[in-house]
Design an enzyme around this catalytic site. Structure first.
Site, mmCIF file in Angstrom:
data_model
loop_
_atom_site.group_PDB
_atom_site.id
_atom_site.type_symbol
_atom_site.label_atom_id
_atom_site.label_comp_id
_atom_site.label_asym_id
_atom_site.label_seq_id
_atom_site.Cartn_x
_atom_site.Cartn_y
_atom_site.Cartn_z
ATOM 1 N N ARG A 36 0.829 -1.201 0.000
ATOM 2 C CA ARG A 36 0.000 0.000 0.000
ATOM 3 C C ARG A 36 0.863 1.251 0.000
ATOM 4 O O ARG A 36 0.382 2.320 -0.319
ATOM 5 C CB ARG A 36 -0.944 0.008 1.193
ATOM 6 C CG ARG A 36 -0.259 0.312 2.504
ATOM 7 C CD ARG A 36 -1.193 0.244 3.683
ATOM 8 N NE ARG A 36 -2.472 0.890 3.454
ATOM 9 C CZ ARG A 36 -3.534 0.695 4.213
ATOM 10 N NH1 ARG A 36 -3.469 -0.126 5.219
ATOM 11 N NH2 ARG A 36 -4.656 1.315 3.964
ATOM 12 N N ASP A 87 -8.651 1.913 4.394
ATOM 13 C CA ASP A 87 -8.978 0.496 4.366
ATOM 14 C C ASP A 87 -10.416 0.359 3.916
ATOM 15 O O ASP A 87 -11.205 1.280 4.088
ATOM 16 C CB ASP A 87 -8.842 -0.091 5.777
ATOM 17 C CG ASP A 87 -7.441 -0.619 6.013
ATOM 18 O OD1 ASP A 87 -6.615 -0.451 5.101
ATOM 19 O OD2 ASP A 87 -7.197 -1.170 7.099
ATOM 20 N N ASP A 130 1.483 0.099 9.559
ATOM 21 C CA ASP A 130 1.059 1.355 10.185
ATOM 22 C C ASP A 130 2.153 1.915 11.076
ATOM 23 O O ASP A 130 2.508 3.078 11.002
ATOM 24 C CB ASP A 130 -0.132 1.077 11.129
ATOM 25 C CG ASP A 130 -1.437 1.255 10.414
ATOM 26 O OD1 ASP A 130 -1.447 1.976 9.408
ATOM 27 O OD2 ASP A 130 -2.430 0.679 10.869
#
Lengths: 732, 718
Positions: A536, A552, A641
């Site tokens: 991503r 998401d 993240d």
């Protein structure tokens, strides 16, 4: 009253009388004769025939026909190759660019010799290279070679001196006269003259050397590195000591020095003079004669008194409490105190004539240090006194930035050296001087992303521009087309700032045909991605706006929330601005970092399930982090993240920003974000593993905590909803 | 002593309090005495500065009337240039001395005509350009006519073009200069070095230790930090007026305009042209020009005639290839046209490379990569090209356009080496005026979160509202991070209450008395402020809760370079009146915070007191209003950042106060405040305030979460 008037009158007259007596003569001369007398010999004459003078030359090349034709460029280049070797090496003549073309900039380190241990420092240098993203274990794809023999200490009297280097390197099949080699050195020459002598023939190898003397420095070829101590940390490194910016600098001392005074030999003249500027008040300059075994033999009259004064002050205390620190040459030009002063935000005053300063090719030292002259030591006090308080503050901050960006660990020193060399290979894709000298610095501003200052997230103010006013939404889909995803796409597309939506299709099933997607006003593109979580953050060419909204498929956002968050991001383009947040903490019991996404009063991570950030971070994530770390992120829950947040915090040194969101959404988030692993029952063991491994790679914990959230100005205020711009945020 | 360090550490409290009448006497008297002494000193000890600057006597002499000097054949010749020379080895800094202006003094030898034993002249007496250069130096503030005070010597022997002089004899002429001393501190200007067939890259005249300002150095002849690399002056700079052309797409992508290219280069360029068609244009000398048309001003391609240098403005990139020499005058023309130079000259030291960042204005391509030129240039981002075009033009305007510009830049570079602590910064050298104007360099640029333990100093400005003041003190002292309280007693006619009457609080409390009742006293950088954070608070602000203040401090720590305050205000553009308007309605946006209660960095006190632009500071003191707006302007202007409004708080007025000010009072207030904004915007020359739509609340503010677990549960209301 009368008395005062008289008094004034008398003083008035007296002063004019004084003026007339002292200056009257000149005054008269000036008034009456200057015109006739002075003119002829003063300034450069205005020649009467100046307009008739001939030009200095034909601007175009003199191409008289009688001369032999100029040499062919190709022949000239060939001749140059053989003429400029050894001490006259330059990149064009001694470096084979061809080696770097196929595989890019790759660095190979020789295997270490058996039975020949390398010093701690050299071990760290080699480890830094092997940790870097440029490392290759295969010599055939290497562009740059680094020896396994320890060449740091070439002082023949030293215990680390490795003999017979010449013979050894001649035996290496890859040596090739030193071509494309990089030789590290901290100490050259030996007592009494400490020359630049290395004790072996470097040939065409580049030298990364401390205490470089300008005259033997081959510009654009060698690299000057700082002298660093044996216990310099491998990675991470200590922070600088500047904690406050005060104007005027409220430090006890203006200028300080405490160190050895050499009684004889090279470097002694500079240090012998240092005691002259000591005034015992705001300038402290202390020397001791004690060094070496037989110092008492050379002892002079000052020694005893100096030695007593010397013991009265503590070096560390002076470092902490002085605005300027004198960094004179030692036996060699560089000294440990240079880095010590830099870290302490004590502005270095350099007294080391002819020293090619560390990384001078890219670092503008005039912003962080006062480059004095050994010959003008006595002018130093008045010179530093005259520096404006604002400038002192700027100097102090710059020392901290440079320390943190390039010097605080061996990794940084070595990686800076490599980046400087890499920048030379493709001059048109290299960093400008500005990028190197403004935070976050050259190591974190990748020229592969762009060479344009305005394309980076952290230079908008200095550049006088602002980020583009649209964003690209990047939605990661892992399951077949679901209702929440469709709702999300629709909500985001309604934002007035949305330029396009990219769906990163990470699902096993093929993406649905175009007609299945909702009808929206902005273009929607499906990118079929790999299965890795870190995909991503790949720098997709389709992202053309500065801002990326990472989502998401489960995230649920309203158009209002998106609009507000984007407007906030435009004020903080270098940070991550988003909705669900979590935080890190130091778990003293387990002696490791802990992670929680429970509600707390602080936050240090904003989940990329719904967050804005600059597209540069995609390039940085992919281009800066080594592949191993990115793979780690793929394997652990929520790790990408964490990694992204840590990376951005390492760049900005600042926390992310959380913005207001509708309440019911927040409650739903922790469960939705990363499936089952993140439920509170089992703790956050995967996140914690990830956090600790990432912090270990960086060598410190870059995350910074914040205690605030940014809300719309009228958020939840008791005023009419109609007044509020983001009224949809208010709905319960 | 340095004039700059006039920072007054004590502040207005120490100004002796006198009656105005007496003070005027004293000041007049004092200034007269001072003036007298200064004038005396000037005439006595500084005769030259005054006389030479006023000396405009026009010399009606010809360059041919200058004295003739005969050089015997055996007169000494200097050593060849010493390649190992550096400032610390070959330059005598003691001649330059320390002076408060930090300017070197430059002496020019008077013009002479040198002839050899047979009376043949050694060189042309002086060229037009060299005469312009010497005139420029003579008119500059570097110049001195006193050879004993000079730090740098410039011979009047013209060596700009090596081909117009006799090498050995010129060297002999140099050696007999009165202060030659092996060339120490002598500066020679040369633009066209070397001669056929080798074309050395530095002047061949033996010159020993003299510094060389040369056009066309290679990395092997350039003594870094000693020599200065200068451009080759193009006479077209003076002859042709090319108006600046805005950045943007141009007709040709790559243009080559040089005439004397080596055939090998030309064939490579032509190959590029064949490959890429119309976007590449390779020009050559014209062969079929009619008489009277100067060949230098025309270029041709396939019988098509182009005006030179105008044609350069039609191209995005212009090729600057080396010829026999590395330095090319065409570089100047290219820059003038705002065309981005593509420099193909291996090992060439670009002009003024010591200070100019050529990566911002040019593309350097190794000679071997010439065939890849097109793709390399295509990879340059469009926005960057536009900036390079502007930058190129700026370099020409500032450093290439005249011999004067070249001479002054050269001297400035040498000056910067001798007084490094007063050197001109990278930004000043490189940023074009437009960038200097639009860019912001934040003085607090280091991202640093100050430690919480430092705390903040509260400054309460008060006049005589003692009761309310004491309440404020008591309230503020409850804030955990308060480390000191400073009361600025602005009333000269009344003494502050006795020590025993003040509230007892846990932190030190200091009272500072001021000399005059001025609003700016609130923003004075008192020595007593030992923390970075300052809380300015009015003596009637009692509604802020301890949590609210503590939270404000926490927010400031995260934004230490901004104003962090409670009620926000906005500026708006009034389209009807065509001016700015102050807005205190409860809007969705803020651009200012009131300093009735605001956190900010102490540095801004320093700026407010000593660096406030124009007359704003005095104006505010005279009008007794808008000091907060001035502070908002100042901080926004210097940092380029917005304010941070914290918590919902919208007004300071307590419920019982609202009755006092009626509507009309409110309206005059608004008009005055609007006037302030307009006044400040005109002084700053821009509107620095930034409008934002956010405010800062605690993370869990209004969240459904037990209040007792929140860090800041008691955040007040509107």
């Amino acid at each position: 009253m009368q008395a005062r008037k008289k008094y004034i009158l008398v003083t008035f007259l007296a002063s004019w009388l004084l003026l007339f007596l002292l200056g009257g003569d000149r005054l008269r001369r000036f008034a009456f004769f200057s015109r006739t007398k002075a003119g002829a010999r003063r300034s450069w004459p205005r020649w009467a025939d100046r307009s008739l003078l001939k030009s200095f030359g034909d601007p175009e090349e003199p191409q008289s026909h009688g001369d032999p034709p100029p040499p062919s460029p190709r022949a000239r280049r060939a001749a140059r190759l053989s003429a400029y070797k050894g001490s006259r090496c330059r990149m064009e003549t001694c470096f084979d660019l061809g080696r770097c073309q196929r595989h890019g900039f790759k660095v190979f380190t020789y295997p270490r010799e058996r039975g020949e241990p390398v010093s701690e420092s050299y071990g760290k240098i080699l480890a830094s290279i092997e940790r870097s993203r440029y490392y290759t274990p295969r010599p055939e794809e290497a562009c740059l070679f680094v020896l396994g023999i320890d060449t740091l200490d070439r002082d023949r009297l030293s215990g680390h001196y490795v003999p017979d280097v010449d013979e050894k390197i001649r035996g290496f099949p890859l040596w090739n006269g030193g071509r494309n080699h990089l030789v590290f050195n901290l100490y050259s020459g030996t007592w009494p003259n400490y020359t630049e002598e290395l004790g072996f023939d470097v040939g065409q190898a580049m030298l990364a050397k401390a205490s470089f003397y300008a005259e033997s420095f081959r510009p654009g070829f060698d690299v000057s590195i700082p002298l660093f101590p044996r216990d310099h940390p491998q990675r991470g490194g200590q922070r600088g000591w500047l904690r406050r910016g005060a104007v005027p600098p409220k430090k006890k001392y203006l200028l300080a020095f405490k160190g050895k005074r050499y009684l004889t030999g090279i470097g002694s003249s500079t240090r012998n003079a240092l005691h002259h500027i000591h005034n015992g008040k705001d300038i402290v300059s202390l020397t001791t004669c004690k060094h070496g075994k037989d110092w008492e033999k050379h002892k002079d009259t000052r020694c005893d008194k100096d030695n007593v004064d010397y013991e009265k002050f503590d070096y560390q205390e002076l470092l902490h409490n002085s605005t300027f620190c004198i960094v004179p040459r030692g036996r060699r030009l560089g000294s440990f105190r240079f880095l010590e002063a830099l870290q302490a935000a004590c502005i270095p005053v350099l007294l080391s004539d002819g020293w090619e300063l560390p990384f001078s090719e890219v670092i503008d030292w005039s912003k962080a240090a006062v480059v004095g002259s050994e010959r003008l030591l006595l002018q130093i006090p008045s010179a530093v006194r005259c520096i404006h308080p604002e400038r002192v503050l700027a100097f102090q901050q710059q020392t901290q930035f440079l320390w943190d960006a390039y010097f605080s660990s061996v990794d940084k020193i070595v990686h800076t050296t490599l980046e400087i060399i890499k920048d030379r290979l493709l001059p048109h894709r290299s960093r400008s001087r500005f990028l190197w000298n403004a935070p976050p610095g050259g190591l974190l501003a990748l020229p592969d992303f762009s060479t344009h200052v305005g394309d980076f997230p952290f230079y908008y103010l200095q550049h006088g521009s602002s980020p583009s006013d649209k964003f690209t939404a990047l939605v990661r889909a892992v399951s077949p087309l679901s209702q929440p995803l469709l709702r999300l796409v629709q909500a985001v597309s309604k934002s007035q700032y949305c330029a396009q939506i990219l769906v990163l299709w990470n699902c096993e099933k093929p993406p649905p045909p175009t007609e299945k997607w909702p009808q929206i006003v902005v273009p929607l593109t499906v990118i079929e991605g790999g299965r890795k979580l870190s995909d991503r953050f790949f720098p997709y060419a389709a992202i053309r706006t500065d801002a990326v909204l990472s989502l998401d498929e489960h995230s649920s956002l309203s158009t209002s929330e998106v609009d507000f968050a984007f407007v906030v991001w435009r004020s903080f383009p270098e940070r991550i601005v988003g909705f669900p947040a979590s935080s890190h903490f130091w778990d003293a019991e387990q002696q490791r970092w802990g992670y929680t996404s429970r509600w707390t009063n602080e936050l240090s991570i904003v989940l990329t399930a719904a967050a804005f950030y600059h597209r540069y971070y995609h390039s940085l994530f992919t281009g800066f982090l080594p592949a191993g770390l990115r793979e780690l992120a793929g394997g652990l829950a929520a790790c990408e993240d964490i990694l992204m947040n840590v990376l951005v915090a390492a760049v900005t040194k600042l926390p992310p920003i959380k913005v207001a969101q509708r309440k019911q959404h927040k409650e739903a988030v922790p469960q939705q974000v990363k499936g089952t692993a993140a439920t509170s029952g089992r703790g956050f063991s995967q996140q914690q593993d990830c956090l600790n491994q990432v912090a270990d790679w960086f060598g410190y914990m870059p995350l910074v905590s914040s205690r605030l959230r940014l809300d719309p100005v009228l958020f939840k205020d008791q005023v009419s909803v109609l007044r509020k711009k983001y009224r949809h945020l208010e709905r319960p | 002593m340095c004039a700059s360090a006039k920072y007054n550490t004590r502040g207005p409290a120490l100004i002796p309090r006198m009656k105005t009448k007496h003070r005027i006497y004293y000041i007049t008297l004092f200034s007269i005495v001072l003036l007298g002494l200064i004038a005396t000193g000037m005439f006595q000890f500084w005769p030259h500065s005054i006389e030479s600057s006023n000396d405009w006597t026009v010399e009606k002499r010809s360059v041919h009337d200058v004295p003739v000097v005969k050089l015997p054949a055996d007169s000494p010749i200097p050593e060849r240039g010493d390649l190992s020379c550096r400032m610390h080895t070959c330059f005598d800094v003691y001649r330059c001395g320390f002076n408060p202006k930090n300017k070197i003094k430059v002496y020019i030898y008077s013009l002479k005509k040198y002839v050899d034993e047979y009376g043949t002249s050694v060189s042309n007496t002086i060229s037009r350009e060299y005469n312009e250069l010497l005139t420029a130096i003579s008119d500059s503030e570097f110049y001195t006519d006193d050879v004993n005070r000079a730090c740098l010597f410039v011979p009047s022997i013209d060596v700009l073009n090596q081909n117009t002089l006799r090498i050995k004899e010129t060297a002999q002429a140099l050696a007999q200069l009165s202060r030659w001393d092996r060339g120490t501190n002598h500066l020679l200007f040369n633009m066209l070095p070397g001669g056929p067939p080798d074309y050395n890259t530095a002047l061949d005249v033996p010159r020993d230790r003299a510094l060389l300002a040369g056009g066309g150095f290679s990395t092997w002849t350039y003594r870094q930090g000693y020599d200065v690399s200068i451009p080759v002056y193009s006479p077209l700079s003076g002859e042709v007026d090319l108006p600046e052309r805005g950045p943007g797409p141009r007709r040709y992508f790559i243009l080559s305009s040089q005439m004397a290219l080596h055939p090998e280069y030309r064939s490579e360029l032509e190959a590029l042209q064949a490959e890429n068609g119309e976007s590449v244009l390779v020009l050559d000398k014209c062969t079929n020009l009619s008489d009277g048309v100067p060949a230098v001003r025309k270029r041709c391609h396939n019988n098509q005639i182009f005006d030179y240098p105008q044609v350069l403005q039609e191209a995005t990139f212009c090729v600057v290839l080396r010829g026999a020499r590395l330095g090319q005058a065409v570089l100047s023309d290219v820059l003038q046209a705002g065309c981005v130079p593509v420099i193909i000259a291996d090992s060439y030291i670009l002009p003024f490379s010591e200070v100019l960042d050529w990566k911002r204005a040019s593309v350097v391509i190794p000679e071997e990569k010439m065939p890849e030129m097109y793709s390399i240039l295509q990879s340059v981002p469009q926005r960057q090209i536009e900036e390079m075009q502007r930058q190129a033009r700026w370099f020409w305007e500032a450093y290439f356009r005249s011999m004067k510009a070249i001479a002054l830049a050269t001297l400035q570079i040498i000056n910067d080496r001798i007084y490094p602590y007063a050197a001109i910064s990278y930004e000043e050298w490189n940023d074009p005026p437009a960038v200097k104007w639009s860019s912001v360099s934040n003085p607090l640029f280091l991202p640093l979160i100050p430690p919480q333990s430092q705390g903040f100093t509260a400054i309460v400005l008060t006049y005589d509202r003692v009761e309310s003041l004491f309440r404020v003190i008591t309230e503020v002292s409850k804030v955990p991070s308060l480390s000191k309280l400073l009361v600025v007693w602005n009333n000269q006619n009344k003494n502050p209450p006795e020590d025993s009457l003040w509230p007892k609080i846990r932190v030190p409390l200091k009272v500072v008395r001021t000399a005059e009742n001025k609003l700016s006293n609130r923003f004075f950088p008192y020595d007593e402020i030992e923390t970075e954070a300052v809380l300015a608070i009015d003596d009637d602000i009692i509604m802020l809760t301890s949590d609210e203040l503590q939270f404000g401090y926490e927010v400031w720590r995260e934004f230490p370079d901004r104003l962090v305050g409670y009620p926000g205000r906005l500026h708006l553009w009034d389209h009807e009146m065509n001016k700015w308007k102050y807005e205190s309605e409860w809007t969705n946006e803020v651009s200012m915070v009131l300093t009735g209660a605001a956190f900010y960095h102490k540095y801004f006190n320093y700026l407010y007191t000593y660096k406030m632009p124009g007359d704003i500071k005095n104006w505010v003191d005279a009008h007794m209003n808008c000091e907060d707006i001035a502070m908002n302007f100042l901080v926004a202007n210097v940092t380029g950042k917005s304010v941070i409004k914290v918590t919902p708080r919208k007004k300071f007025k307590c419920p019982e106060c609202t009755a006092i000010d009626g509507l009309s009072l409110d309206q005059t207030h608004m008009v005055e405040r609007s006037e302030c904004i307009n006044k400040f915007a005109s002084v700053f020359g821009t509107m620095p305030l930034k409008v934002v739509e956010h405010r800062a609340d605690p993370v869990l503010y209004k969240d459904d979460f037990p209040e007792k677990l929140k860090s800041f549960p008691n955040i007040g209301s509107l």
